[in-house]
Design a protein around this motif. Structure first.
Motif, PDB file in Angstrom:
ATOM      1  N   ILE A  61       0.854  -1.267   0.185  1.00  0.00           N
ATOM      2  CA  ILE A  61       0.166   0.098   0.007  1.00  0.00           C
ATOM      3  C   ILE A  61       0.880   1.284  -0.223  1.00  0.00           C
ATOM      4  CG2 ILE A  61      -1.748   1.677   1.172  1.00  0.00           C
ATOM      5  CD1 ILE A  61      -2.469  -1.057   2.787  1.00  0.00           C
ATOM      6  N   PRO A  62       1.250   1.877  -0.731  1.00  0.00           N
ATOM      7  CA  PRO A  62       1.356   2.815  -1.242  1.00  0.00           C
ATOM      8  C   PRO A  62       1.604   4.250  -0.194  1.00  0.00           C
ATOM      9  CG  PRO A  62       1.104   2.654  -3.278  1.00  0.00           C
ATOM     10  CD  PRO A  62       0.080   1.656  -2.399  1.00  0.00           C
ATOM     11  N   GLY A  63       2.139   4.100   0.289  1.00  0.00           N
ATOM     12  CA  GLY A  63       2.172   5.783   2.085  1.00  0.00           C
ATOM     13  C   GLY A  63       2.446   4.643   3.494  1.00  0.00           C
ATOM     14  N   VAL A  64       2.322   3.979   3.138  1.00  0.00           N
ATOM     15  CA  VAL A  64       2.301   2.413   4.478  1.00  0.00           C
ATOM     16  C   VAL A  64       3.852   3.134   4.843  1.00  0.00           C
ATOM     17  CG1 VAL A  64       2.073   0.963   6.182  1.00  0.00           C
ATOM     18  CG2 VAL A  64       0.347   2.113   4.296  1.00  0.00           C
ATOM     19  N   GLY A  65       4.630   2.420   4.073  1.00  0.00           N
ATOM     20  CA  GLY A  65       5.982   2.894   4.495  1.00  0.00           C
ATOM     21  C   GLY A  65       6.523   3.815   4.862  1.00  0.00           C
ATOM     22  N   GLN A  66       6.056   4.684   4.353  1.00  0.00           N
ATOM     23  CA  GLN A  66       6.373   6.184   4.769  1.00  0.00           C
ATOM     24  C   GLN A  66       5.808   6.692   6.057  1.00  0.00           C
ATOM     25  OE1 GLN A  66       5.593   5.860   1.508  1.00  0.00           O
ATOM     26  NE2 GLN A  66       7.651   6.754   0.469  1.00  0.00           N
ATOM     27  N   ILE A  67       4.789   6.146   6.598  1.00  0.00           N
ATOM     28  CA  ILE A  67       3.929   6.082   7.531  1.00  0.00           C
ATOM     29  C   ILE A  67       5.178   5.785   8.880  1.00  0.00           C
ATOM     30  CG2 ILE A  67       2.462   5.939   9.826  1.00  0.00           C
ATOM     31  CD1 ILE A  67       0.367   6.413   7.176  1.00  0.00           C
ATOM     32  N   TYR A  68       5.291   4.714   8.157  1.00  0.00           N
ATOM     33  CA  TYR A  68       6.686   3.830   9.523  1.00  0.00           C
ATOM     34  C   TYR A  68       7.424   4.340   9.354  1.00  0.00           C
ATOM     35  CZ  TYR A  68       9.306  -0.425  10.498  1.00  0.00           C
ATOM     36  OH  TYR A  68       9.869  -1.514  11.342  1.00  0.00           O
ATOM     37  N   THR A  69       8.009   4.845   8.082  1.00  0.00           N
ATOM     38  CA  THR A  69      10.083   5.677   8.706  1.00  0.00           C
ATOM     39  C   THR A  69       9.153   7.175   9.430  1.00  0.00           C
ATOM     40  OG1 THR A  69       9.920   7.198   6.506  1.00  0.00           O
ATOM     41  CG2 THR A  69      10.592   4.922   6.852  1.00  0.00           C
ATOM     42  N   GLY A  70       7.819   7.688   9.304  1.00  0.00           N
ATOM     43  CA  GLY A  70       7.629   9.028  10.065  1.00  0.00           C
ATOM     44  C   GLY A  70       7.467  10.463   9.457  1.00  0.00           C
ATOM     45  N   ARG A  71       7.328   9.893   8.454  1.00  0.00           N
ATOM     46  CA  ARG A  71       7.486  11.134   6.386  1.00  0.00           C
ATOM     47  C   ARG A  71       6.133  10.867   6.430  1.00  0.00           C
ATOM     48  NH1 ARG A  71      12.616  12.520   5.409  1.00  0.00           N
ATOM     49  NH2 ARG A  71      13.974  10.906   5.626  1.00  0.00           N
ATOM     50  N   TRP A  72       5.165  11.660   7.243  1.00  0.00           N
ATOM     51  CA  TRP A  72       3.935  11.700   7.417  1.00  0.00           C
ATOM     52  C   TRP A  72       3.391  12.701   5.637  1.00  0.00           C
ATOM     53  CZ3 TRP A  72       0.441   9.819   9.854  1.00  0.00           C
ATOM     54  CH2 TRP A  72       1.024   8.087  10.985  1.00  0.00           C
ATOM     55  N   ILE A  73       4.297  13.440   5.659  1.00  0.00           N
ATOM     56  CA  ILE A  73       3.328  13.944   4.052  1.00  0.00           C
ATOM     57  C   ILE A  73       3.393  13.668   2.920  1.00  0.00           C
ATOM     58  CG2 ILE A  73       4.772  16.456   2.889  1.00  0.00           C
ATOM     59  CD1 ILE A  73       3.193  17.333   5.639  1.00  0.00           C
ATOM     60  N   TRP A  74       5.051  13.315   2.235  1.00  0.00           N
ATOM     61  CA  TRP A  74       5.554  12.010   1.893  1.00  0.00           C
ATOM     62  C   TRP A  74       4.478  10.683   1.738  1.00  0.00           C
ATOM     63  CZ3 TRP A  74       7.764  12.020  -2.698  1.00  0.00           C
ATOM     64  CH2 TRP A  74       9.132  13.340  -2.543  1.00  0.00           C
TER      65      TRP A  74
END
Length: 71
Positions: free
Chosen positions: A22-35
């Protein structure tokens, strides 16, 4: 340059896998909310807007970005 540890490799791989599913979930995992919001909005938009022609580009980009963000 230091070699990555095994746990760091797993952390990066897990972030990439999450965004590949799911694109974006990995960014949430790394703390990059805007991305994460960016990928949540634009990836489905490109899948639907181009009839599936360019959606894969954003999908792969999201996974690559999550992998690089987890360093």
């Amino acid at each position: 340059m230091l070699l990555p540890t095994r746990s760091q490799d797993q952390h990066q791989g897990f972030a990439a896998l999450l965004s590949l599913i799911i694109p974006g979930v990995g960014q949430i995992y790394t703390g990059r909310w805007i991305w994460a919001i960016f990928f949540f909005i634009f990836t489905p938009g490109f899948w639907l807007g181009t009839g599936g022609l360019l959606g894969w580009v954003f999908h792969i980009w999201a996974a690559w970005h999550a992998y690089r963000s987890a360093e």
